[in-house]
Design a protein around this motif. Structure first.
Motif, PDB file in Angstrom:
ATOM      1  N   TRP A  87       8.891  13.396  14.395  1.00 17.78           N
ATOM      2  CA  TRP A  87       9.633  12.265  13.849  1.00 17.78           C
ATOM      3  C   TRP A  87      10.572  12.753  12.751  1.00 17.78           C
ATOM      4  CZ3 TRP A  87       5.016  13.594  11.846  1.00 17.78           C
ATOM      5  CH2 TRP A  87       4.822  13.488  10.464  1.00 17.78           C
ATOM      6  N   ARG A  88      11.656  11.995  12.602  1.00 14.76           N
ATOM      7  CA  ARG A  88      12.657  12.362  11.595  1.00 14.76           C
ATOM      8  C   ARG A  88      12.202  11.784  10.264  1.00 14.76           C
ATOM      9  NH1 ARG A  88      18.131  10.285  13.178  1.00 14.76           N
ATOM     10  NH2 ARG A  88      17.707   8.633  11.701  1.00 14.76           N
ATOM     11  N   TRP A  89      11.772  12.659   9.355  1.00 13.73           N
ATOM     12  CA  TRP A  89      11.229  12.132   8.106  1.00 13.73           C
ATOM     13  C   TRP A  89      12.322  11.862   7.080  1.00 13.73           C
ATOM     14  CZ3 TRP A  89      11.383  14.713   3.325  1.00 13.73           C
ATOM     15  CH2 TRP A  89      11.696  16.068   3.352  1.00 13.73           C
ATOM     16  N   SER A  90      13.479  12.477   7.293  1.00 17.68           N
ATOM     17  CA  SER A  90      14.637  12.179   6.449  1.00 17.68           C
ATOM     18  C   SER A  90      15.857  12.601   7.249  1.00 17.68           C
ATOM     19  CB  SER A  90      14.538  12.942   5.126  1.00 17.68           C
ATOM     20  OG  SER A  90      15.587  12.554   4.267  1.00 17.68           O
TER      21      SER A  90
ATOM     22  N   GLY B 104       0.799  -1.225   0.000  1.00 19.13           N
ATOM     23  CA  GLY B 104       0.000   0.000   0.000  1.00 19.13           C
ATOM     24  C   GLY B 104       0.823   1.262   0.000  1.00 19.13           C
ATOM     25  N   ARG B 105       1.227   1.731   1.182  1.00 21.87           N
ATOM     26  CA  ARG B 105       1.888   3.011   1.278  1.00 21.87           C
ATOM     27  C   ARG B 105       3.396   2.896   1.088  1.00 21.87           C
ATOM     28  NH1 ARG B 105      -0.070   7.090   2.917  1.00 21.87           N
ATOM     29  NH2 ARG B 105       1.864   7.676   3.900  1.00 21.87           N
TER      30      ARG B 105
ATOM     31  N   GLN C 210       1.601   8.596  10.372  1.00 20.67           N
ATOM     32  CA  GLN C 210       1.786   7.497   9.416  1.00 20.67           C
ATOM     33  C   GLN C 210       1.067   7.764   8.094  1.00 20.67           C
ATOM     34  OE1 GLN C 210       3.426   4.382  10.315  1.00 20.67           O
ATOM     35  NE2 GLN C 210       2.890   3.989  12.423  1.00 20.67           N
ATOM     36  N   SER C 211       0.149   8.733   8.104  1.00 23.16           N
ATOM     37  CA  SER C 211      -0.571   9.033   6.866  1.00 23.16           C
ATOM     38  C   SER C 211       0.173  10.059   5.997  1.00 23.16           C
ATOM     39  CB  SER C 211      -1.973   9.577   7.188  1.00 23.16           C
ATOM     40  OG  SER C 211      -1.905  10.933   7.572  1.00 23.16           O
ATOM     41  N   VAL C 212       1.290  10.565   6.517  1.00 20.91           N
ATOM     42  CA  VAL C 212       2.022  11.615   5.794  1.00 20.91           C
ATOM     43  C   VAL C 212       2.966  10.982   4.778  1.00 20.91           C
ATOM     44  CG1 VAL C 212       3.682  13.497   6.023  1.00 20.91           C
ATOM     45  CG2 VAL C 212       1.891  13.184   7.747  1.00 20.91           C
TER      46      VAL C 212
ATOM     47  N   GLN D 216       1.849  15.018   1.092  1.00 20.32           N
ATOM     48  CA  GLN D 216       0.492  14.542   0.834  1.00 20.32           C
ATOM     49  C   GLN D 216      -0.015  13.869   2.106  1.00 20.32           C
ATOM     50  OE1 GLN D 216       2.859  13.171  -1.903  1.00 20.32           O
ATOM     51  NE2 GLN D 216       2.738  15.361  -2.367  1.00 20.32           N
ATOM     52  N   VAL D 217      -1.243  14.177   2.456  1.00 17.73           N
ATOM     53  CA  VAL D 217      -1.819  13.658   3.695  1.00 17.73           C
ATOM     54  C   VAL D 217      -3.201  13.125   3.411  1.00 17.73           C
ATOM     55  CG1 VAL D 217      -2.480  14.216   6.060  1.00 17.73           C
ATOM     56  CG2 VAL D 217      -0.611  15.455   4.983  1.00 17.73           C
ATOM     57  N   GLY D 218      -3.484  11.957   3.922  1.00 15.59           N
ATOM     58  CA  GLY D 218      -4.838  11.431   3.809  1.00 15.59           C
ATOM     59  C   GLY D 218      -5.589  11.682   5.103  1.00 15.59           C
TER      60      GLY D 218
END
Lengths: 346, 179
Positions: free
Chosen positions: A182-185, A75-76, A210-212, A96-98
């Motif tokens: 959280w560290r996204w990169s 999925g993601r 987690q949706s990001v 993008q966010v759901g």
């Protein structure tokens, strides 16, 4: 050293002579022993977390993941894949966010160093009262972020897509709710802050995180108007919501005063605005730093405003602010988001 | 049987270093936050964060700069958390009484007035003023410490100085002997 620096040095000189504060003095609460004890615990947690992560990676790699991948559509996409830039292009949305955890995106703000998604209730008609923000910073751009080993203060939270995460002791903006970082990169951090009447806010904040997605295809900012780029001004960011949007201009890319120009459905003049001459055949009002042009089309008004108000001279005075407002051209059907246009500053 | 934990060499180095630098660390924190109790809290947080990073700090090109960065970061983090409280509770707008230049304690009083005024300057601007003019750090290093560009440091300096003068009012010239 220029004149300002000489002034500052001279003014602050008495504090230079104060010397260090003797310590630990009677009454001082600083304790090296306490720091050592707490530091030891922190180090043990890091070590344990590192060991656990190694074990987990081995288990997943060797035993579990291949089986899962064969049988399940994952999925993601993991958000950790894309290296973070040290500045964003403000005319593009990188996040993008759901809908997740009862929250849904209702607005988007771009900027050079951060992008913010505004969250509202996923089902506003059902009586919930949640709201929040997701803030994604460019590499090294969290205020106060000092180097690549920086991490927020707070308790460790469950990882977000394998990236370290922390519960902040309190939301950075003050107020209620919980905030997860959280560290996204590498060297780049994102924050979710949510508040609301839900009893399980932490779980929901984690689900929102987690949706990001940050490694999907970037989307151009779309707005219900176009305008020519005002001479000498730079685009610093944009704001977009269901009722319209705006572009923020500055005289340089660094922090400072802004001129925000936009079109919003039903926007009314500010409390201190007085009628001025019509702009483009539409009724207009102004005060010292803001101009509102009403009845431009389909219920939309155009608003141009300088923040802070006393910086209006930097933008050529209120007359020029009015001229910039007058240069805005609404799209044919501003009430229909499908007709909003990319690249609005032309 | 009771086990006695023996301090490692690194731990002894850490303790000796922090004990030796504590006066400077507390002074830096006090100049940043303007309150002795908060300064102690900031230093406590900073040295707790330093402990697990001690090896890296010890081996850094400039250990003092490394540790100072942790203190500044702890201040900025702590400031963010206090933001709501500051707005809700507010603080006295009164500065300590203006010292008489003929008073024997004039220097001490002047410092108190100045310190109180500095505490009313916005945190980031205050940090820039303290780091540049009381720690003599170059613009580039200050930019790294507070997390902004060098151009922003210059802008923050101008705005911080203006804010400080605004708070001091006429005292800037009368009391501090400037202009």
């Amino acid at each position: 050293m220029d004149e300002t620096e000489r002034d500052a040095a001279e003014l602050l000189a008495p504090l230079r002579d104060a010397g260090p504060i003797p310590g630990p003095a009677p009454g001082s609460s600083v304790s090296i022993e306490r720091a050592v004890r707490a530091g030891r615990r922190r180090k043990q947690v890091w070590t344990a977390a590192g060991s656990a992560a190694v074990v987990l990676v081995v288990v997943l790699t060797v035993g579990v993941l291949p089986g899962l991948l064969r049988g399940i559509d994952t999925g993601r996409i993991d958000t950790a894949g894309r290296p973070a830039p040290d500045a964003f292009n403000p005319m593009w949305q990188v996040v993008q966010v759901g809908s997740a955890g009862g929250y849904a995106p209702v607005g988007y703000e771009t900027g050079r160093y951060r992008q913010v998604v505004e969250l509202g209730d996923e089902k506003p008609d059902e009586g919930a009262t949640g709201s929040g923000t997701i803030t994604v910073y460019a590499q090294g751009r969290v205020p106060g972020q000092l180097g690549p080993d920086w991490e927020p203060l707070g308790d460790r939270a469950p990882d977000v897509y394998g990236r370290p995460a922390f519960w902040l002791p309190a939301p950075r903006s003050g107020g209620d709710g919980v905030e997860l970082a959280w560290r996204w990169s590498a060297d780049a951090w994102a924050f979710v802050h949510i508040s609301g009447t839900f009893p399980d806010l932490r779980d929901r904040a984690h689900r929102v995180a987690q949706s990001v997605t940050t490694d999907g295809e970037e989307q151009p900012v779309r707005l219900p108007f176009t305008l020519p780029r005002p001479d000498g001004l730079t685009v610093l960011g944009t704001r977009t919501g269901a009722d319209g949007g705006s572009v923020l201009f500055g005289t340089s890319v660094e922090e400072g005063a802004t001129l925000e120009v936009g079109a919003r459905l039903g926007a009314e003049p500010g409390p201190g605005e007085q009628p001025i001459a019509d702009i483009g055949g539409h009724p207009a009002t102004a005060d010292g730093s803001r101009v509102t042009v009403r009845e431009v089309g389909a219920g939309f008004s155009v608003v141009a405003e300088v923040e802070p108000a006393d910086a209006v001279a930097q933008f050529g005075g209120i007359e020029r602010v009015a001229a910039v407002a007058g240069s805005v051209q609404l799209v044919d059907a501003p009430g229909d988001r499908a007709g909003w246009v990319p690249d609005p500053v032309r | 049987m009771r086990t006695v934990r023996t301090a490692s060499l690194e731990e002894r180095q850490f303790t000796e270093y922090v004990a030796g630098r504590l006066p400077q660390l507390r002074r830096t924190a006090l100049l940043l936050c303007g309150d002795h109790h908060r300064a102690d809290d900031i230093v406590q947080i900073a040295i707790t964060r330093l402990y697990p990073r001690w090896r890296r700090a010890r081996d850094a090109q400039d250990t003092d700069a490394y540790v100072r960065a942790i203190v500044v970061r702890s201040f900025l983090n702590e400031q963010r958390r206090r933001w709501a409280t500051v707005w809700l509770v507010g603080s006295s707008t009164e500065l300590p009484s203006v010292p008489s230049l003929t008073s024997a304690d004039a220097d001490v009083d002047t410092r108190e007035v100045l310190r109180a005024a500095l505490d009313r300057v916005p945190p980031k601007q205050r940090a820039v003023l303290v780091l540049r003019f009381l720690h003599d750090l170059p613009v580039g290093e200050v930019a790294e410490l507070v997390g902004c560009s060098e151009a922003s440091v210059k802008s923050l300096t101008v705005r911080g100085l203006a804010a400080l003068r605004r708070v001091l009012g006429s005292r800037a010239s009368e009391t501090m002997g400037t202009e």
